[in-house]
Design an enzyme around this catalytic site. Structure first.
Site, PDB file in Angstrom:
ATOM      1  N   ASP A   1       8.243  -4.917  14.644  1.00 41.36           N
ATOM      2  CA  ASP A   1       7.559  -5.766  13.668  1.00 41.36           C
ATOM      3  C   ASP A   1       8.428  -6.955  13.279  1.00 41.36           C
ATOM      4  OD1 ASP A   1       5.343  -6.466  12.155  1.00 41.36           O
ATOM      5  OD2 ASP A   1       6.076  -5.456  10.361  1.00 41.36           O
TER       6      ASP A   1
ATOM      7  N   GLY B   1       4.245   1.504  -1.188  1.00 44.75           N
ATOM      8  CA  GLY B   1       5.151   1.665  -2.305  1.00 44.75           C
ATOM      9  C   GLY B   1       5.633   0.332  -2.829  1.00 44.75           C
TER      10      GLY B   1
ATOM     11  N   GLY C   1       0.798  -1.211   0.000  1.00 43.72           N
ATOM     12  CA  GLY C   1       0.000   0.000   0.000  1.00 43.72           C
ATOM     13  C   GLY C   1       0.837   1.271   0.000  1.00 43.72           C
TER      14      GLY C   1
END
Length: 584
Positions: free
Chosen positions: A134, A23, A21
């Protein structure tokens, strides 16, 4: 291939690796040096979105803070009216997600080795004040030298900073769900979740909704009982609900991991684990974009990170995103395309800074020889390596003569072996240059003749060529390892180090046809197609590649050619003074 009107100046794009979403990521070559890089572009429609542009700057700012051999390195950040891009180190690797998708689980030693490498990367980030937030299988790359590297700092933040929940649900710590301040213990929790998945084949908690997953992570017992007994304590500690009960830093957790691994799996656990991991990743690495392009030295972080879109979707496998607070990295908008941030080093050159003046301008490139069939001949479409720009033209000519010789010799071999030249076979070849310093260029050639006139193994060969760039002469195994050309004891000592990396033997655990034949000095003599010896050497940045023709070792023909990667540090004491000088 391009979905943009703008590209980072000085780079040639080679392959699109993925998009999300925010790039896309492309593999590119730095035009001045020939080195490879991974470039992450922000989609043009987001340039007018202050929050998304700030988030993109923030990722580059986080990367600029961290210098670690276990983390993909930032080269440049570009921002201007036409676009924004992060230029990163390109890594030859496949994601842990891909490895697990193929194999399901890892041996405990391999899972521990991946966890240790990741924790070392996280520890370097934590020392710089950065929390990744993450950590997941897609963001861990496994490379051909058995190393693992951490990528994608898209939602990283400074330690102690609070905010909205950000991360990937199956691996988010309880405090992450609540939007509490991020800390190194947050990353420790995620790394332990991934370790649990690698060793058991399933995520620690499985829910049908995001809310259910949150409840499990915050309240369900740690499922350590599903893991092997030697590592249950690590999982219990690393996944403690209270961050204060986890190791406070990744470095602290590494010490606990070492103790548990030695107690449970012996002092050589890491070497066995890394060797098995390299075998698992090998086939996937051969299909990576850089391998297919013939580069062989790097693959891009974006190939593994997948560029999951922050702030889009709440599926259980997707990243939870939120608007990120801008981090100031410059005053206002940037006019024109410029490099900003911490260490704006360009990608490393193809060869290291030369020690002699004559090599100052030396460049290394891949060339392709294409010859169409004319009459009773054959097609040629094969790569070879070429150097240029050296001030000593005679030396450059000697080096290039060595570099093209494998292709010349194979072409002559095919021409001489054709019983029926009207069949019009095709010669194909791929060249990869691996170690490139001011002293050594190490190249691997894979050559093939597409023809039924050559037997099972007569139509192809894998050949390593190592050239001394100061003399233009080939480097032999006997030049590098003391005594192996004439001493069985020396060769046996070297083979013992090789077998540490492949305890099952040279054919992925398959036994030889009878008693295994040990390596011997005769294995350095001409043996196979083009006279390639049964034992070959190749060199990578930090490891020796031992290429073994398994038929000469008594294995079935189907085993074919195998490679074993051994770190220099594991064989340095067996090297000659010249070998240590060449590879220093």
């Amino acid at each position: 291939m391009l979905t943009r009107d703008w590209v980072v100046p000085g780079y040639t794009e080679l392959h699109r690796l993925g998009a999300g979403g925010f790039g896309e990521v492309v593999l590119a070559r730095h035009e001045a040096s020939g080195a490879f890089a991974a470039i992450k572009y922000l989609f043009g429609q987001h340039l007018g979105d202050p929050e998304r542009l700030a988030a993109f700057r923030r990722e580059a700012e986080m990367l600029s803070r961290v210098r670690s051999p276990h983390i993909a390195r930032l080269h440049e950040f570009h921002e201007g009216p036409h676009g924004a891009a992060i230029v990163m180190e390109a890594i030859h690797g496949v994601s842990l997600r891909e490895v697990l998708g193929r194999d399901g689980v890892l041996a405990p030693e391999s899972a521990l080795a991946v966890l240790k490498g990741s924790l070392l990367g996280l520890a370097d980030a934590h020392r710089a004040g950065v929390v990744h937030r993450d950590y997941k299988p897609a963001n861990v790359l496994v490379g051909p030298g058995r190393e693992s590297k951490l990528v994608d700092f898209g939602v990283a933040t400074l330690a102690g900073r609070a905010g909205l929940p950000v991360g990937t649900p199956p691996y988010m710590a309880p405090e992450q769900w609540r939007g509490a301040p991020a800390s190194p213990a947050t990353d420790v929790y995620a790394a332990t979740c991934v370790f649990f998945q690698a060793i058991t084949g399933r995520q620690p908690y499985v829910g049908t909704t995001t809310g259910e997953l949150q409840d499990l992570h915050e309240h369900a017992p740690v499922p350590a009982h599903a893991a092997p007994a030697p590592v249950r304590g690590l999982i219990t500690r690393g996944m403690a609900k209270d961050s204060g009960q986890r190791p406070s830093t990744a470095a602290e957790f590494v010490a606990e991991l070492e103790a548990a691994a030695v107690a449970g799996y012996g002092p050589d656990w890491e070497q066995r684990g890394l060797g098995r991991l390299a075998q698992r990743a090998g086939a996937l690495l051969a299909l990576s974009p850089l391998a297919l392009l013939g580069a062989g030295t790097a693959a891009a972080p974006g190939a593994a990170s997948g560029l999951a879109a922050a702030g889009t979707g709440m599926g259980l496998g997707a990243k939870i995103g939120a608007a990120l607070v801008a981090v100031a990295v410059g005053a206002g908008a940037v006019a024109g395309t410029v490099a900003v941030l911490g260490h704006t080093d360009t990608p490393p050159p193809v060869v290291a800074a030369p020690a002699v003046e004559q090599q100052t301008a030396m460049q290394v490139s891949l060339e392709t020889r294409r010859e169409a069939a004319t009459g009773p001949a054959f097609h040629v479409d094969a790569q070879y390596v070429h150097v240029s720009g050296m001030r000593d033209q005679a030396l450059q000519d000697r080096i290039n003569a060595q570099l093209v010789k494998p292709l010349d010799d194979f072409t002559g071999y095919v021409r001489a072996g054709l019983a029926d030249p009207t069949e019009d076979p095709a010669i194909t070849g791929r060249a990869e240059f691996h170690r490139r310093t001011d002293r050594v260029l190490s190249v691997r050639y894979d050559l093939m003749a597409a023809s039924s006139q050559f037997g099972n193994h007569g139509g192809y060969t894998t050949l390593w060529l190592d050239v001394d760039l100061r003399t233009g002469e080939p480097i032999t195994p006997g030049d590098v390892f003391a005594g192996i050309a004439d001493s069985q004891a020396a060769m046996s000592a070297l083979e013992s180090r090789i077998l540490r990396m492949t305890p099952g033997g040279y054919c992925d655990g398959s036994p030889p046809l009878g008693e295994r034949v040990p390596l011997a000095p005769r294995d350095l003599r001409p043996w196979g197609v083009l006279g390639t010896p049964a034992l070959q050497l190749g060199f990578r940045e930090d490891a020796v590649v031992f290429g073994v023709s398994t038929e000469a070792r008594g294995y079935p023909m189907a085993c074919g050619y195998q490679e074993v990667v051994v770190a220099y540090s594991d064989v340095a004491d067996l090297m000659t003074p010249l070998g240590r000088e060449l590879l220093s």
